[in-house]
Scaffold this active site. Sequence first.
Site, mmCIF file in Angstrom:
data_model
loop_
_atom_site.group_PDB
_atom_site.id
_atom_site.type_symbol
_atom_site.label_atom_id
_atom_site.label_comp_id
_atom_site.label_asym_id
_atom_site.label_seq_id
_atom_site.Cartn_x
_atom_site.Cartn_y
_atom_site.Cartn_z
ATOM 1 N N PRO A 1 -20.427 -64.484 64.891
ATOM 2 C CG PRO A 1 -21.185 -65.154 66.987
ATOM 3 C CD PRO A 1 -21.475 -65.295 65.524
ATOM 4 C CG ASP A 2 -13.581 -63.152 65.870
ATOM 5 O OD1 ASP A 2 -13.150 -63.672 66.920
ATOM 6 O OD2 ASP A 2 -12.910 -63.074 64.819
ATOM 7 C CB ILE A 3 -15.805 -66.792 70.096
ATOM 8 C CG1 ILE A 3 -17.173 -67.212 69.571
ATOM 9 C CG2 ILE A 3 -15.650 -67.140 71.574
ATOM 10 C CD1 ILE A 3 -17.331 -68.671 69.281
ATOM 11 C CE LYS B 1 -32.828 -84.844 52.793
ATOM 12 N NZ LYS B 1 -33.069 -86.135 52.189
ATOM 13 C CG ASN C 1 -13.836 -76.370 60.755
ATOM 14 O OD1 ASN C 1 -13.292 -77.128 61.532
ATOM 15 N ND2 ASN C 1 -14.528 -75.298 61.158
HETATM 16 N N1 CTP Z 1 -12.194 -67.476 66.191
HETATM 17 C C1 CTP Z 1 -13.296 -67.225 66.984
HETATM 18 N N2 CTP Z 1 -14.495 -66.954 66.424
HETATM 19 C C2 CTP Z 1 -14.634 -66.883 65.081
HETATM 20 C C3 CTP Z 1 -13.504 -67.146 64.248
HETATM 21 C C4 CTP Z 1 -12.311 -67.446 64.841
HETATM 22 O O1 CTP Z 1 -13.170 -67.290 68.210
HETATM 23 N N3 CTP Z 1 -15.801 -66.623 64.568
HETATM 24 C C5 CTP Z 1 -10.904 -67.696 66.818
HETATM 25 C C6 CTP Z 1 -10.339 -69.088 66.646
HETATM 26 O O2 CTP Z 1 -10.724 -69.930 67.703
HETATM 27 C C7 CTP Z 1 -8.844 -68.788 66.673
HETATM 28 C C8 CTP Z 1 -8.721 -67.416 66.070
HETATM 29 O O3 CTP Z 1 -10.001 -66.809 66.211
HETATM 30 O O4 CTP Z 1 -8.357 -68.712 67.988
HETATM 31 C C9 CTP Z 1 -8.320 -67.356 64.635
HETATM 32 O O5 CTP Z 1 -9.097 -68.238 63.866
HETATM 33 P P1 CTP Z 1 -8.752 -68.438 62.322
HETATM 34 O O6 CTP Z 1 -9.675 -69.452 61.770
HETATM 35 O O7 CTP Z 1 -7.274 -68.643 62.161
HETATM 36 O O8 CTP Z 1 -9.032 -67.014 61.741
HETATM 37 P P2 CTP Z 1 -10.304 -66.302 61.285
HETATM 38 O O9 CTP Z 1 -10.696 -65.310 62.324
HETATM 39 O O10 CTP Z 1 -11.350 -67.289 60.915
HETATM 40 O O11 CTP Z 1 -9.769 -65.491 60.031
HETATM 41 P P3 CTP Z 1 -9.418 -66.032 58.548
HETATM 42 O O12 CTP Z 1 -10.469 -67.042 58.234
HETATM 43 O O13 CTP Z 1 -9.504 -64.805 57.743
HETATM 44 O O14 CTP Z 1 -8.034 -66.590 58.603
#
Ligand code: CTP
Length: 408
Positions: free
Chosen positions: A305-307, A287, A209
């Site tokens: 994983p959501d950190i 590749k 991104n």
């Molecule tokens: N974040 C994280 N790990 C992930 C996704 C997000 O730690 N896998 C953290 C980001 O660093 C930020 C917060 O969660 O502090 C929100 O990130 P954001 O991109 O706004 O939200 P998402 O959780 O990705 O949700 P969405 O895409 O539905 O808006």
Amino acid sequence: MLNGKRILLIVAGGIAAFKSLELVRRLRGRGASVRCVLTEAGAKFVTPLSLQALTEDRVYSDMFSLTDESEMGHIQLSRDADLLVVAPATANLLARMAGGLADDLAATVLLATDKPVLAAPAMNVRMWTHAATVANVETLKKRGVSFIGPNDGAMACNEYGPGRMSEPEEIVVAIENLLSVDKPLAGKKALVTSGPTREAIDPVRYISNHSSGKQGHAIAAALARLGAEVTLVSGPVTVPDPSGVKVVKIDSADQMLAACLAAGAIDVVVCAAAVADWRVSHPSDAKIKKKPGAAPPALELAPNPDILATLSRSSPQRPRLVVGFAAETENLIANAVDKRQRKGCDWILANDVSPAVGTFGGERNTVHLVSAQGVEDWPTLAKDEVAARLADRIARHLGQPRPAQAAE
Ligand code: CTP
């Protein structure tokens, strides 16, 4: 924060001098005393009387005034200050500073001083981008002069671009940063995530991104300035590593999580990284080749994983303060409030990342601090200033006694 600090404000001749009046007011409101040196050109834009009324002190302009020199010599003006602030810093005064001239009181004080100097440039965009000014600013930075701004925007000369003097509030924050002698976060450990993650498709391609890492890196630097021991876990970015910070470089979300968990016990975590929500389930080891006539490959994705949510989970190791960002393109506040609850973090900084706003990769950010106490709107600030303000808030929070309940 500025109680007892003495600022020598040098006001040079630019239209932005009117903002210096407001700057004096704000500095005094924070407890600083302000003394002014007004250049001859500066006096064309603001009067000595206005500055005198606001500073409740006399204003110094004339190097050859017998009374001025006997009452307060140019050396004494600098000796009596903790910091010299040049606002507005015009192209002419910057050139004279770089050249070491001493042709009026302002330039002489700046040449004679051994105190820190902060310059807030203000000038026409062409003057700011002219090679001469660029070289002068470079020279002054190398000599240790600090700069704040200029900002982009519409100017009095009907042009648009960099050259507007920073707003008084931004200058005040920069002054507070420069003078922050105490280290309220000394002994505290902080973890910051920053930048994008890259999720491999094959050895040469990836999903990622637009995150630049500017905001996260600025937060790591601001926390370190206040004395915290900072670990910065960063995805691939081009911004330089902040000084005084331990930087752990990773590519993928999985690696970012592992690096965060390896950081050990921490007091505060700020998740500013734009973590990719999905990774490719089965990245290819080789590749992926185009096959003539064949359909493009379908990518099967798996959730990352959501950190932030992982670090927010209630446990004896949970950091005392967990801060996340909400990057949104619509329903900013409602989504951020919801995100804070869903992820279980304490604070969320909501920011609009729609391309038209220019947050990703840009220099400025407009954030809203969402906490259990409600929503606080912050003004649009340079990312450094957002970071300084956040670090200050974190220091104040961690300085409070620990409440009985974990959720604050
Ligand atoms: N974040 C994280 N790990 C992930 C996704 C997000 O730690 N896998 C953290 C980001 O660093 C930020 C917060 O969660 O502090 C929100 O990130 P954001 O991109 O706004 O939200 P998402 O959780 O990705 O949700 P969405 O895409 O539905 O808006």
